[in-house]
Design a protein around this motif. Structure first.
Motif, PDB file in Angstrom:
ATOM      1  N   ILE A   2      86.967  -0.488 -45.100  1.00 49.15           N
ATOM      2  CA  ILE A   2      86.177   0.715 -45.369  1.00 49.15           C
ATOM      3  C   ILE A   2      84.759   0.544 -44.855  1.00 49.15           C
ATOM      4  O   ILE A   2      84.193   1.466 -44.246  1.00 49.15           O
ATOM      5  CB  ILE A   2      86.190   1.055 -46.872  1.00 49.15           C
ATOM      6  N   VAL A   3      84.184  -0.629 -45.052  1.00 52.24           N
ATOM      7  CA  VAL A   3      82.820  -0.884 -44.580  1.00 52.24           C
ATOM      8  C   VAL A   3      82.760  -0.794 -43.060  1.00 52.24           C
ATOM      9  O   VAL A   3      81.824  -0.229 -42.501  1.00 52.24           O
ATOM     10  CB  VAL A   3      82.325  -2.263 -45.074  1.00 52.24           C
ATOM     11  N   ALA A   4      83.743  -1.331 -42.388  1.00 47.41           N
ATOM     12  CA  ALA A   4      83.785  -1.265 -40.927  1.00 47.41           C
ATOM     13  C   ALA A   4      83.884   0.185 -40.451  1.00 47.41           C
ATOM     14  O   ALA A   4      83.227   0.580 -39.479  1.00 47.41           O
ATOM     15  CB  ALA A   4      84.959  -2.081 -40.395  1.00 47.41           C
ATOM     16  N   PHE A   5      84.681   0.974 -41.121  1.00 55.53           N
ATOM     17  CA  PHE A   5      84.828   2.387 -40.751  1.00 55.53           C
ATOM     18  C   PHE A   5      83.517   3.148 -40.959  1.00 55.53           C
ATOM     19  O   PHE A   5      83.091   3.917 -40.100  1.00 55.53           O
ATOM     20  CB  PHE A   5      85.957   3.024 -41.560  1.00 55.53           C
ATOM     21  N   LEU A   6      82.848   2.914 -42.094  1.00 62.30           N
ATOM     22  CA  LEU A   6      81.563   3.575 -42.350  1.00 62.30           C
ATOM     23  C   LEU A   6      80.509   3.132 -41.350  1.00 62.30           C
ATOM     24  O   LEU A   6      79.692   3.937 -40.897  1.00 62.30           O
ATOM     25  CB  LEU A   6      81.105   3.301 -43.784  1.00 62.30           C
ATOM     26  N   TYR A   7      80.514   1.863 -40.991  1.00 61.42           N
ATOM     27  CA  TYR A   7      79.578   1.379 -39.973  1.00 61.42           C
ATOM     28  C   TYR A   7      79.836   2.077 -38.644  1.00 61.42           C
ATOM     29  O   TYR A   7      78.914   2.496 -37.959  1.00 61.42           O
ATOM     30  CB  TYR A   7      79.693  -0.133 -39.817  1.00 61.42           C
ATOM     31  N   TYR A   8      81.095   2.207 -38.282  1.00 61.96           N
ATOM     32  CA  TYR A   8      81.451   2.886 -37.033  1.00 61.96           C
ATOM     33  C   TYR A   8      80.955   4.331 -37.043  1.00 61.96           C
ATOM     34  O   TYR A   8      80.383   4.803 -36.068  1.00 61.96           O
ATOM     35  CB  TYR A   8      82.960   2.852 -36.814  1.00 61.96           C
ATOM     36  N   LEU A   9      81.161   5.039 -38.135  1.00 60.47           N
ATOM     37  CA  LEU A   9      80.716   6.429 -38.224  1.00 60.47           C
ATOM     38  C   LEU A   9      79.196   6.550 -38.130  1.00 60.47           C
ATOM     39  O   LEU A   9      78.675   7.467 -37.504  1.00 60.47           O
ATOM     40  CB  LEU A   9      81.197   7.064 -39.527  1.00 60.47           C
ATOM     41  N   SER A  10      78.496   5.637 -38.739  1.00 64.46           N
ATOM     42  CA  SER A  10      77.037   5.725 -38.758  1.00 64.46           C
ATOM     43  C   SER A  10      76.400   5.187 -37.484  1.00 64.46           C
ATOM     44  O   SER A  10      75.219   5.406 -37.250  1.00 64.46           O
ATOM     45  CB  SER A  10      76.484   4.979 -39.969  1.00 64.46           C
ATOM     46  N   SER A  11      77.134   4.505 -36.652  1.00 68.30           N
ATOM     47  CA  SER A  11      76.562   3.921 -35.445  1.00 68.30           C
ATOM     48  C   SER A  11      76.509   4.894 -34.272  1.00 68.30           C
ATOM     49  O   SER A  11      75.964   4.562 -33.230  1.00 68.30           O
ATOM     50  CB  SER A  11      77.369   2.691 -35.033  1.00 68.30           C
ATOM     51  N   CYS A  12      77.023   6.076 -34.442  1.00 72.85           N
ATOM     52  CA  CYS A  12      77.098   7.038 -33.341  1.00 72.85           C
ATOM     53  C   CYS A  12      75.835   7.869 -33.192  1.00 72.85           C
ATOM     54  O   CYS A  12      75.804   8.797 -32.400  1.00 72.85           O
ATOM     55  CB  CYS A  12      78.301   7.953 -33.536  1.00 72.85           C
ATOM     56  N   TYR A  13      74.785   7.590 -33.979  1.00 76.54           N
ATOM     57  CA  TYR A  13      73.509   8.291 -33.935  1.00 76.54           C
ATOM     58  C   TYR A  13      73.718   9.735 -34.352  1.00 76.54           C
ATOM     59  O   TYR A  13      74.054   9.998 -35.481  1.00 76.54           O
ATOM     60  CB  TYR A  13      72.871   8.142 -32.565  1.00 76.54           C
ATOM     61  N   ILE A  14      73.551  10.673 -33.455  1.00 82.83           N
ATOM     62  CA  ILE A  14      73.718  12.094 -33.792  1.00 82.83           C
ATOM     63  C   ILE A  14      75.071  12.545 -33.269  1.00 82.83           C
ATOM     64  O   ILE A  14      75.301  12.562 -32.065  1.00 82.83           O
ATOM     65  CB  ILE A  14      72.582  12.931 -33.191  1.00 82.83           C
ATOM     66  N   ASN A  15      75.963  12.905 -34.177  1.00 88.57           N
ATOM     67  CA  ASN A  15      77.326  13.268 -33.794  1.00 88.57           C
ATOM     68  C   ASN A  15      77.504  14.752 -33.526  1.00 88.57           C
ATOM     69  O   ASN A  15      78.360  15.142 -32.759  1.00 88.57           O
ATOM     70  CB  ASN A  15      78.311  12.851 -34.891  1.00 88.57           C
ATOM     71  N   CYS A  16      76.727  15.588 -34.210  1.00 84.74           N
ATOM     72  CA  CYS A  16      76.909  17.027 -34.072  1.00 84.74           C
ATOM     73  C   CYS A  16      75.581  17.722 -34.362  1.00 84.74           C
ATOM     74  O   CYS A  16      74.590  17.080 -34.701  1.00 84.74           O
ATOM     75  CB  CYS A  16      78.003  17.511 -35.010  1.00 84.74           C
ATOM     76  N   SER A  17      75.565  19.023 -34.253  1.00 80.83           N
ATOM     77  CA  SER A  17      74.329  19.765 -34.485  1.00 80.83           C
ATOM     78  C   SER A  17      73.880  19.682 -35.941  1.00 80.83           C
ATOM     79  O   SER A  17      72.689  19.758 -36.235  1.00 80.83           O
ATOM     80  CB  SER A  17      74.500  21.220 -34.062  1.00 80.83           C
ATOM     81  N   ASN A  18      74.821  19.510 -36.881  1.00 75.76           N
ATOM     82  CA  ASN A  18      74.440  19.337 -38.282  1.00 75.76           C
ATOM     83  C   ASN A  18      73.612  18.070 -38.453  1.00 75.76           C
ATOM     84  O   ASN A  18      72.580  18.078 -39.122  1.00 75.76           O
ATOM     85  CB  ASN A  18      75.667  19.262 -39.191  1.00 75.76           C
ATOM     86  N   ASP A  19      74.068  16.973 -37.863  1.00 81.12           N
ATOM     87  CA  ASP A  19      73.302  15.727 -37.914  1.00 81.12           C
ATOM     88  C   ASP A  19      71.955  15.910 -37.234  1.00 81.12           C
ATOM     89  O   ASP A  19      70.938  15.406 -37.705  1.00 81.12           O
ATOM     90  CB  ASP A  19      74.051  14.593 -37.218  1.00 81.12           C
ATOM     91  N   GLY A  20      71.947  16.604 -36.134  1.00 79.14           N
ATOM     92  CA  GLY A  20      70.710  16.830 -35.392  1.00 79.14           C
ATOM     93  C   GLY A  20      69.707  17.645 -36.179  1.00 79.14           C
ATOM     94  O   GLY A  20      68.504  17.384 -36.146  1.00 79.14           O
ATOM     95  N   SER A  21      70.186  18.631 -36.911  1.00 81.32           N
ATOM     96  CA  SER A  21      69.301  19.449 -37.733  1.00 81.32           C
ATOM     97  C   SER A  21      68.702  18.624 -38.860  1.00 81.32           C
ATOM     98  O   SER A  21      67.513  18.739 -39.164  1.00 81.32           O
ATOM     99  CB  SER A  21      70.064  20.648 -38.291  1.00 81.32           C
TER     100      SER A  21
END
Length: 66
Positions: A2-21
Motif C-alpha cells: 500500500i505504501v508503494a502504491f501511495l508513493y507511486y500516486l504521489s510521485s506524478c506531481y500534477i496528474n490532472c486539472s484538479n491537482d493543478g487547481s
C-alpha cells in the motif's frame, strides 16, 4: 504494498486539472499571500478556475488544497 502504491500516486506531481487547481491555490497562498491565482493559472490546465472582476481564483476550497 500500500505504501508503494501511495508513493507511486504521489510521485506524478500534477496528474490532472484538479491537482493543478489545488497546487495553484497553495502556491498563491504561500508565495503571494493571496487567493488570486493569476500567476499560476497554467497549473489549472485552464479548466478548473473561476473568474471574478477579471481576476482568476481557484474553484477549490483553501482547506482542501492544503
Amino acid at each position: 504494498m500500500i505504501v508503494a502504491f501511495l508513493y507511486y500516486l504521489s510521485s506524478c506531481y500534477i496528474n490532472c486539472s484538479n491537482d493543478g487547481s489545488h497546487f495553484a491555490l497553495v502556491s498563491a497562498l504561500v508565495n503571494d499571500k493571496t487567493t488570486e491565482i493569476c500567476n499560476y493559472i497554467n497549473y489549472t490546465a485552464k479548466i478548473d478556475y473561476a473568474v471574478k472582476d477579471g481576476k482568476f481564483y481557484s474553484d477549490r476550497l483553501p482547506g482542501n488544497a492544503f
